[in-house]
Design a protein around this motif. Structure first.
Motif, PDB file in Angstrom:
ATOM      1  N   ALA A 169     -16.541  30.448  -1.111  1.00 43.97           N
ATOM      2  CA  ALA A 169     -15.501  30.475  -2.142  1.00 43.97           C
ATOM      3  C   ALA A 169     -14.410  31.481  -1.785  1.00 43.97           C
ATOM      4  O   ALA A 169     -13.207  31.185  -1.916  1.00 43.97           O
ATOM      5  N   ILE A 170     -14.810  32.658  -1.322  1.00 45.35           N
ATOM      6  CA  ILE A 170     -13.823  33.690  -0.977  1.00 45.35           C
ATOM      7  C   ILE A 170     -13.006  33.268   0.240  1.00 45.35           C
ATOM      8  O   ILE A 170     -11.777  33.413   0.261  1.00 45.35           O
ATOM      9  N   ARG A 171     -13.673  32.716   1.256  1.00 43.85           N
ATOM     10  CA  ARG A 171     -12.947  32.277   2.448  1.00 43.85           C
ATOM     11  C   ARG A 171     -11.970  31.159   2.104  1.00 43.85           C
ATOM     12  O   ARG A 171     -10.859  31.087   2.646  1.00 43.85           O
ATOM     13  N   PHE A 172     -12.375  30.273   1.187  1.00 42.82           N
ATOM     14  CA  PHE A 172     -11.496  29.184   0.771  1.00 42.82           C
ATOM     15  C   PHE A 172     -10.225  29.737   0.142  1.00 42.82           C
ATOM     16  O   PHE A 172      -9.109  29.331   0.498  1.00 42.82           O
ATOM     17  N   ARG A 173     -10.365  30.667  -0.799  1.00 36.66           N
ATOM     18  CA  ARG A 173      -9.176  31.174  -1.497  1.00 36.66           C
ATOM     19  C   ARG A 173      -8.326  32.061  -0.599  1.00 36.66           C
ATOM     20  O   ARG A 173      -7.103  32.110  -0.765  1.00 36.66           O
ATOM     21  N   ILE A 174      -8.947  32.735   0.360  1.00 37.91           N
ATOM     22  CA  ILE A 174      -8.157  33.500   1.334  1.00 37.91           C
ATOM     23  C   ILE A 174      -7.239  32.563   2.108  1.00 37.91           C
ATOM     24  O   ILE A 174      -6.056  32.861   2.321  1.00 37.91           O
ATOM     25  N   LEU A 191     -15.203  20.361  -0.245  1.00 36.59           N
ATOM     26  CA  LEU A 191     -15.742  19.459  -1.259  1.00 36.59           C
ATOM     27  C   LEU A 191     -16.743  18.463  -0.685  1.00 36.59           C
ATOM     28  O   LEU A 191     -17.791  18.203  -1.281  1.00 36.59           O
ATOM     29  N   ASP A 192     -16.446  17.922   0.499  1.00 37.11           N
ATOM     30  CA  ASP A 192     -17.289  16.873   1.080  1.00 37.11           C
ATOM     31  C   ASP A 192     -18.236  17.357   2.174  1.00 37.11           C
ATOM     32  O   ASP A 192     -19.315  16.792   2.356  1.00 37.11           O
ATOM     33  N   TYR A 193     -17.835  18.399   2.908  1.00 39.20           N
ATOM     34  CA  TYR A 193     -18.628  18.821   4.062  1.00 39.20           C
ATOM     35  C   TYR A 193     -19.268  20.194   3.894  1.00 39.20           C
ATOM     36  O   TYR A 193     -20.185  20.542   4.637  1.00 39.20           O
ATOM     37  N   GLY A 194     -18.759  21.007   2.991  1.00 38.33           N
ATOM     38  CA  GLY A 194     -19.367  22.301   2.740  1.00 38.33           C
ATOM     39  C   GLY A 194     -18.968  23.396   3.703  1.00 38.33           C
ATOM     40  O   GLY A 194     -19.720  24.345   3.898  1.00 38.33           O
ATOM     41  N   PHE A 195     -17.784  23.292   4.332  1.00 37.01           N
ATOM     42  CA  PHE A 195     -17.297  24.392   5.171  1.00 37.01           C
ATOM     43  C   PHE A 195     -15.791  24.551   4.986  1.00 37.01           C
ATOM     44  O   PHE A 195     -15.115  23.679   4.428  1.00 37.01           O
ATOM     45  N   VAL A 196     -15.285  25.682   5.446  1.00 40.23           N
ATOM     46  CA  VAL A 196     -13.865  26.006   5.354  1.00 40.23           C
ATOM     47  C   VAL A 196     -13.357  26.317   6.754  1.00 40.23           C
ATOM     48  O   VAL A 196     -13.997  27.063   7.502  1.00 40.23           O
ATOM     49  N   MET A 197     -12.228  25.728   7.121  1.00 46.46           N
ATOM     50  CA  MET A 197     -11.634  25.988   8.431  1.00 46.46           C
ATOM     51  C   MET A 197     -10.603  27.107   8.334  1.00 46.46           C
ATOM     52  O   MET A 197      -9.675  27.025   7.519  1.00 46.46           O
ATOM     53  N   ASN A 198     -10.751  28.120   9.155  1.00 48.28           N
ATOM     54  CA  ASN A 198      -9.739  29.165   9.224  1.00 48.28           C
ATOM     55  C   ASN A 198      -8.480  28.628   9.901  1.00 48.28           C
ATOM     56  O   ASN A 198      -8.566  27.854  10.859  1.00 48.28           O
ATOM     57  N   SER A 199      -7.323  29.023   9.400  1.00 51.14           N
ATOM     58  CA  SER A 199      -6.025  28.625   9.986  1.00 51.14           C
ATOM     59  C   SER A 199      -5.943  27.114  10.214  1.00 51.14           C
ATOM     60  O   SER A 199      -5.488  26.647  11.257  1.00 51.14           O
ATOM     61  N   ASP A 201     -10.137  40.346  -1.261  1.00 48.46           N
ATOM     62  CA  ASP A 201     -11.092  39.315  -0.827  1.00 48.46           C
ATOM     63  C   ASP A 201     -11.763  39.715   0.482  1.00 48.46           C
ATOM     64  O   ASP A 201     -12.982  39.573   0.646  1.00 48.46           O
ATOM     65  N   GLU A 202     -10.971  40.195   1.425  1.00 50.10           N
ATOM     66  CA  GLU A 202     -11.520  40.599   2.721  1.00 50.10           C
ATOM     67  C   GLU A 202     -12.489  41.761   2.560  1.00 50.10           C
ATOM     68  O   GLU A 202     -13.515  41.834   3.255  1.00 50.10           O
ATOM     69  N   SER A 203     -12.193  42.652   1.632  1.00 50.76           N
ATOM     70  CA  SER A 203     -13.092  43.779   1.360  1.00 50.76           C
ATOM     71  C   SER A 203     -14.422  43.291   0.787  1.00 50.76           C
ATOM     72  O   SER A 203     -15.491  43.795   1.151  1.00 50.76           O
ATOM     73  N   LEU A 204     -14.357  42.291  -0.080  1.00 52.39           N
ATOM     74  CA  LEU A 204     -15.584  41.721  -0.656  1.00 52.39           C
ATOM     75  C   LEU A 204     -16.464  41.098   0.423  1.00 52.39           C
ATOM     76  O   LEU A 204     -17.691  41.238   0.406  1.00 52.39           O
ATOM     77  N   LEU A 205     -15.839  40.401   1.381  1.00 46.07           N
ATOM     78  CA  LEU A 205     -16.612  39.771   2.460  1.00 46.07           C
ATOM     79  C   LEU A 205     -17.350  40.810   3.299  1.00 46.07           C
ATOM     80  O   LEU A 205     -18.472  40.575   3.745  1.00 46.07           O
ATOM     81  N   LYS A 206     -16.717  41.949   3.507  1.00 48.09           N
ATOM     82  CA  LYS A 206     -17.340  42.996   4.314  1.00 48.09           C
ATOM     83  C   LYS A 206     -18.553  43.615   3.618  1.00 48.09           C
ATOM     84  O   LYS A 206     -19.422  44.182   4.272  1.00 48.09           O
ATOM     85  N   GLN A 207     -18.622  43.481   2.308  1.00 48.34           N
ATOM     86  CA  GLN A 207     -19.735  44.064   1.553  1.00 48.34           C
ATOM     87  C   GLN A 207     -21.012  43.244   1.684  1.00 48.34           C
ATOM     88  O   GLN A 207     -22.095  43.726   1.375  1.00 48.34           O
ATOM     89  N   GLY A 208     -20.889  41.999   2.127  1.00 51.59           N
ATOM     90  CA  GLY A 208     -22.053  41.129   2.229  1.00 51.59           C
ATOM     91  C   GLY A 208     -22.283  40.389   0.932  1.00 51.59           C
ATOM     92  O   GLY A 208     -22.573  41.000  -0.098  1.00 51.59           O
ATOM     93  N   VAL A 209     -22.133  39.078   0.964  1.00 51.89           N
ATOM     94  CA  VAL A 209     -22.262  38.254  -0.237  1.00 51.89           C
ATOM     95  C   VAL A 209     -23.097  37.017   0.095  1.00 51.89           C
ATOM     96  O   VAL A 209     -23.422  36.756   1.258  1.00 51.89           O
ATOM     97  N   SER A 210     -23.446  36.250  -0.926  1.00 54.34           N
ATOM     98  CA  SER A 210     -24.228  35.028  -0.723  1.00 54.34           C
ATOM     99  C   SER A 210     -23.407  33.985   0.030  1.00 54.34           C
ATOM    100  O   SER A 210     -22.181  34.091   0.146  1.00 54.34           O
ATOM    101  N   THR A 211     -24.088  32.970   0.527  1.00 55.40           N
ATOM    102  CA  THR A 211     -23.425  31.889   1.261  1.00 55.40           C
ATOM    103  C   THR A 211     -22.342  31.230   0.423  1.00 55.40           C
ATOM    104  O   THR A 211     -21.212  31.024   0.888  1.00 55.40           O
ATOM    105  N   THR A 212     -22.664  30.899  -0.831  1.00 57.40           N
ATOM    106  CA  THR A 212     -21.697  30.186  -1.663  1.00 57.40           C
ATOM    107  C   THR A 212     -20.529  31.092  -2.046  1.00 57.40           C
ATOM    108  O   THR A 212     -19.380  30.644  -2.096  1.00 57.40           O
ATOM    109  N   THR A 213     -20.812  32.365  -2.298  1.00 59.08           N
ATOM    110  CA  THR A 213     -19.728  33.298  -2.606  1.00 59.08           C
ATOM    111  C   THR A 213     -18.806  33.453  -1.402  1.00 59.08           C
ATOM    112  O   THR A 213     -17.576  33.482  -1.538  1.00 59.08           O
ATOM    113  N   GLU A 214     -19.395  33.551  -0.218  1.00 58.10           N
ATOM    114  CA  GLU A 214     -18.587  33.686   0.996  1.00 58.10           C
ATOM    115  C   GLU A 214     -17.684  32.472   1.190  1.00 58.10           C
ATOM    116  O   GLU A 214     -16.498  32.611   1.521  1.00 58.10           O
TER     117      GLU A 214
END
Length: 484
Positions: free
Chosen positions: A450-455, A299-307, A435-448
């Motif tokens: 969003a998907i990484r966030f929900r994963i 929301l504030d910084y525009g990135f998602v941290m894994n784990s 979700d992981e399958s969608l990421l492998k297909q190649g998506v826009s920055t914002t879509t990526e």
């Protein structure tokens, strides 16, 4: 809001245009800076009396860094404790209402009074927009180095806001978008009656795009430091933008830290960055932005941290939901809607019952299961008032407390939480593998994003369920041994 909303600009010789392309390019994580060839920021800081370690340089960071884009990298090993950057008092950009020395600043202060405290970034954002509009702004070398776009959700296309799939964050995004739309109208109304010399933005119009850019620039880069001193010796909290320092990206294991000078012996320097550990050649400088969950980071910084060990998933404490979870868990005849008076009293103490109660509870993070939720389940699944009264609330809230109300009670409570996790997972329209399958297909920055966030949100639930299932198996084994 449209991802490409453009601002209509009045052409004035004494003002820079505030036109802003709202969202980050779908093709790249690396947004361009405000101007193609901005001034050298390191040279500017040094020229203004600041200090920058000779080995620090600005460089494009590799994808995968938290914050992405340009960052600070060292060209040689730096020992622990070394000074890295120091800024004198006049370099940080801050909003100070007390400095209303002219009509333009007074107008800015009046507009800022309409900003709610929780959106404090907008207040400093107004100051940033004012300085951006000036052709002679002292901070132009800094502002021209800021990103032209930000990858925060308020600038996501509508479909990618939906792609977040997580109601608490959707609520916050929509709340900010509504604020910007309403605030634009208020700002336009305030500016209409001003004389040309009193206009805080050099006579230019301001819209949701430029306001959103300014709020995002501040929320993603500002630091809260000590501000002015009160008569009793304490300091107020003051958000400030720290040129160059704010190019350090985030890590929970930082190699650098900010130190604010408070001693009268060093009036010149306000804030500095020192090496928290030894920093090796080619390492980026990283600070700890705070022990935040991914909601705040996105929301504030525009990135998602894994784990992210501090990430969690928010649930509503709802007796009907608990009844449904107990049915899923196969627990016999609980009724979370029909409570005895002593159970109601404990829920009141947990702030889960009565007026002004806080019904937001969470799974994940350092607690794994929020203590209030765990205590409530333990108490509501126990009919023995005396057994409950033998323990204080802290014990009942602690997952590390081994079955304080008995093994059967603990198994029932943990199974209910596992079932809550199953129900929460079922509310997501997609599964992790999809979700992981969608990421492998190649998506826009914002879509990526969003998907990484929900994963990550789904992964929290899975991890909690796995941990609690292991605990239940141990408890059942212990129960069998006790029965023998």
């Amino acid at each position: 809001m449209s991802s490409k909303t453009m601002l209509i600009v009045t052409s004035l010789t004494h003002a820079r245009p505030l036109t802003t392309a709202a969202a980050a390019s779908s093709a790249s994580f690396y947004p361009s800076r405000m101007v193609p060839q901005p001034p050298d920021l390191i040279k500017w800081v040094k020229r203004e009396g600041g200090f920058v370690h000779q080995s620090i340089k600005i460089a494009q960071l590799e994808e995968g860094s938290n914050g992405l884009g340009l960052g600070l990298v060292v060209s040689e090993n730096i020992p622990k404790g070394s000074d890295l950057i120091a800024l004198p008092r006049h370099i940080p950009l801050k909003f100070e209402a007390a400095d209303a020395e002219d009509g333009a600043h007074s107008a800015l202060v009046n507009i800022a009074r309409h900003v709610p405290e929780e959106l404090w970034a907008m207040k400093l954002g107004l100051k940033l927009l004012q300085e951006r509009a000036k052709t002679d702004s002292f901070w132009w070398p800094y502002i021209s180095n800021l990103p032209e776009t930000y990858s925060v959700p308020i600038f996501f296309p509508g479909e990618d806001i939906k792609n977040l799939q997580y109601a608490p964050l959707l609520y916050q995004v929509n709340k900010r978008c509504r604020f910007l739309l309403d605030f634009e109208k208020l700002v336009k109304c305030e500016l209409e009656t001003l004389k040309a010399n009193d206009h805080p933005f050099g006579g230019q119009d301001v819209d949701t795009s430029s306001l959103g850019w300014a709020m995002s620039a501040v929320s993603s880069r500002a630091f809260r430091l000590y501000g002015s001193k009160h008569p009793d010796g304490t300091h107020n909290d003051a958000p400030m933008m720290l040129p160059l320092i704010d190019m350090c990206n985030h890590s929970f294991n930082p190699n650098a830290e900010i130190v604010q000078e408070q001693e009268a012996s060093n009036e010149k320097m306000l804030v500095k960055v020192i090496a928290r550990t030894q920093i090796m050649q080619d390492d980026p400088l990283v600070l700890n932005y705070g022990f935040l969950n991914n909601d705040f980071f996105l929301l504030d910084y525009g990135f998602v941290m894994n784990s992210n060990p501090h990430d969690c998933i928010e649930l509503k404490y709802d007796p009907a939901l608990l009844d449904a979870a107990s049915m899923v868990a196969g627990i016999s005849s609980p009724n979370f809607s029909s409570l005895s008076s002593w159970q109601q009293e404990i829920l009141f103490q947990l702030n889960l019952h009565g007026e002004n109660s806080d019904l937001k509870v969470s799974l994940g993070g350092s607690e794994l299961v929020e203590g209030r939720l765990l205590a409530a389940l333990r108490v509501l699944l126990c009919a023995d008032k005396e057994a409950v009264e033998r323990h204080d609330l802290n014990t009942l809230k602690s997952l590390s407390a081994e079955a304080p109300l008995g093994i059967s009670n603990e198994i029932a409570a943990l199974r209910t939480v596992i079932a809550l996790g199953m129900i929460a997972l079922g509310h997501f329209p997609t599964k992790i593998m999809e979700d992981e399958s969608l990421l492998k297909q190649g998506v826009s920055t914002t879509t990526e994003l969003a998907i990484r966030f929900r994963i990550q949100k789904k992964s929290i639930i899975v991890d909690v369920m796995r941990d609690l299932t292991r605990r239940v198996k141990v408890l059942m084994s212990n129960e069998s041994l006790t029965a023998q």
